[in-house]
Design an enzyme around this catalytic site. Structure first.
Site, PDB file in Angstrom:
ATOM      1  N   GLY A  96       0.946  -1.576   0.070  1.00 34.35           N
ATOM      2  CA  GLY A  96      -0.248  -0.619  -0.188  1.00 34.35           C
ATOM      3  C   GLY A  96       0.705   1.125  -0.226  1.00 34.35           C
ATOM      4  N   ASN A  97       2.451   0.387   0.334  1.00 35.46           N
ATOM      5  CA  ASN A  97       3.139   2.381   0.419  1.00 35.46           C
ATOM      6  C   ASN A  97       2.769   3.003  -0.899  1.00 35.46           C
ATOM      7  OD1 ASN A  97       4.418  -0.241   0.747  1.00 35.46           O
ATOM      8  ND2 ASN A  97       6.467   1.687   0.163  1.00 35.46           N
ATOM      9  N   LYS A 138     -12.752  -9.523   8.480  1.00 34.87           N
ATOM     10  CA  LYS A 138     -11.289  -8.272   8.548  1.00 34.87           C
ATOM     11  C   LYS A 138     -12.327  -6.404   8.412  1.00 34.87           C
ATOM     12  CE  LYS A 138      -7.995  -6.536   5.948  1.00 34.87           C
ATOM     13  NZ  LYS A 138      -7.090  -6.595   6.412  1.00 34.87           N
ATOM     14  N   LYS A 172      -4.720  -9.966  -0.387  1.00 32.05           N
ATOM     15  CA  LYS A 172      -3.226  -8.832  -2.011  1.00 32.05           C
ATOM     16  C   LYS A 172      -2.271 -10.304  -2.337  1.00 32.05           C
ATOM     17  CE  LYS A 172      -0.799  -5.847   0.106  1.00 32.05           C
ATOM     18  NZ  LYS A 172       0.303  -5.564  -0.452  1.00 32.05           N
ATOM     19  N   LYS A 208       3.122 -11.583   4.233  1.00 36.73           N
ATOM     20  CA  LYS A 208       3.751 -11.627   3.575  1.00 36.73           C
ATOM     21  C   LYS A 208       4.372 -12.813   3.734  1.00 36.73           C
ATOM     22  CE  LYS A 208       3.900  -6.746   2.901  1.00 36.73           C
ATOM     23  NZ  LYS A 208       2.375  -6.371   3.801  1.00 36.73           N
TER      24      LYS A 208
END
Length: 321
Positions: free
Chosen positions: A13-14, A131, A221, A283
């Site tokens: 997102g960064n 979520k 994602k 991740k």
């Protein structure tokens, strides 16, 4: 090490917002332009590149618009929000990446694809959504959306917040189209926000027979990126985030970065609770899944190091088969 033939890069997102988290159109385009320079450097290594991205702030903004305009127009479902943000981020990435590629004298150009990800309608996430999405609201405002069928939870002093399902990705529906675009020489932007969640349960929103239908959910994602990388037979998965390495004992005096690591070592650290579900956990899980499904190499590192991560093993946290 030999340079990879095909790379899937998952942008965090960064890469989509300003340094202060700003999601104004100008801040987003500026951030995407910076990210495109690093992606173009990876394309310059000769690898075929497929690019995925986050969309959290953008979906959050659309949810606020839904709330503010609910008395004027019907709120659109979450799967529509994911599709809309895929398109907006996709065309912006395509514009900026095309410019970055042309500036390097590279012939490749970019194609953006609104992408669907298949999930199981019986996934437990649908019966117990956890979520959180969107902003906090007072109870009286939240109750308006509960009446529309949404689920909201009391989060104490901060107010009420919507919670949605986060089901496991089963397959990327549009992988054949992505593969065809890659084979034709395009850098492909796809599977944004984990993909638009769809199910195949033989019915549509009106109860009629159909093949696929969208559902209200948010897919992780990074897990979708790992799945897509295997479906595309990619050599390398690069997960770009805002730190150069995965950290062990993060936030303590004994904190240390992980460099090269085996799957067993990383799995043991994850089992010990080293990586939180809201930060590095997905991740790490994505990297492990990619290797476990036959992938060759996964790297977690910062955006500015992704081209170095593709070219060598001395940057970021590197997991190899």
């Amino acid at each position: 090490m030999a340079l990879p033939r095909r790379v899937v890069i998952a942008l965090g997102g960064n890469a989509m917002t300003g340094p202060d988290g700003s999601a104004t159109p100008a801040a987003q385009r500026e951030a995407i332009a910076r990210a495109a320079q690093h992606v173009a450097a990876v394309v310059g290594t000769g690898a075929q590149v497929v690019l995925t991205h986050g969309n959290g702030p953008q979906v959050g903004n659309l949810l606020v618009k839904n709330e503010l305009a609910a008395h004027e127009v019907p709120p659109v479902p979450l799967d529509w929000n994911v599709a809309q943000t895929q398109a907006t981020i996709g065309f912006t990435l395509a514009d900026e990446l095309d410019a970055a590629l042309a500036a390097r004298g590279l012939p490749q150009r970019t194609a953006a694809l609104v992408t669907r990800t298949l999930v199981d309608p019986a996934d437990p996430g649908f019966t117990t959504p956890t979520k959180p999405v969107g902003r906090y609201l007072p109870r009286d405002q939240a109750e308006r959306f509960v009446e529309l069928g949404q689920r909201w939870e009391d989060r104490g002093d901060r107010g009420w917040r919507r919670v949605v399902a986060s089901p496991e990705p089963r397959s990327v529906v549009d992988t054949p189209a992505i593969a065809a675009l890659v084979a034709a020489g395009f850098v492909v932007v796809c599977a944004g926000g984990g993909g638009v969640p769809v199910v195949d349960d033989g019915r549509d929103h009106d109860g009629n027979s159909t093949a696929l239908r969208g559902v209200e959910a948010v897919i992780d994602k990074d897990l979708t990126a790992a799945l897509l990388a295997r479906e595309l037979d990619a050599d390398t998965l690069v997960i770009a985030t805002d730190v150069a390495h995965v950290m062990v004992d993060f936030g303590t005096p004994s904190a240390r970065p992980l460099g090269r690591v085996t799957a067993g070592e990383l799995r043991d650290l994850a089992a010990a609770g080293q990586f939180t579900s809201g930060s590095m956990g997905p991740k790490v899980e994505a990297a492990l899944r990619f290797l476990g499904a036959g992938g060759t190499r996964a790297v977690v590192t910062s955006l500015e190091h992704i081209s170095d991560a593709v070219a060598g093993d001395d940057v970021g946290t590197v997991l190899t088969a």
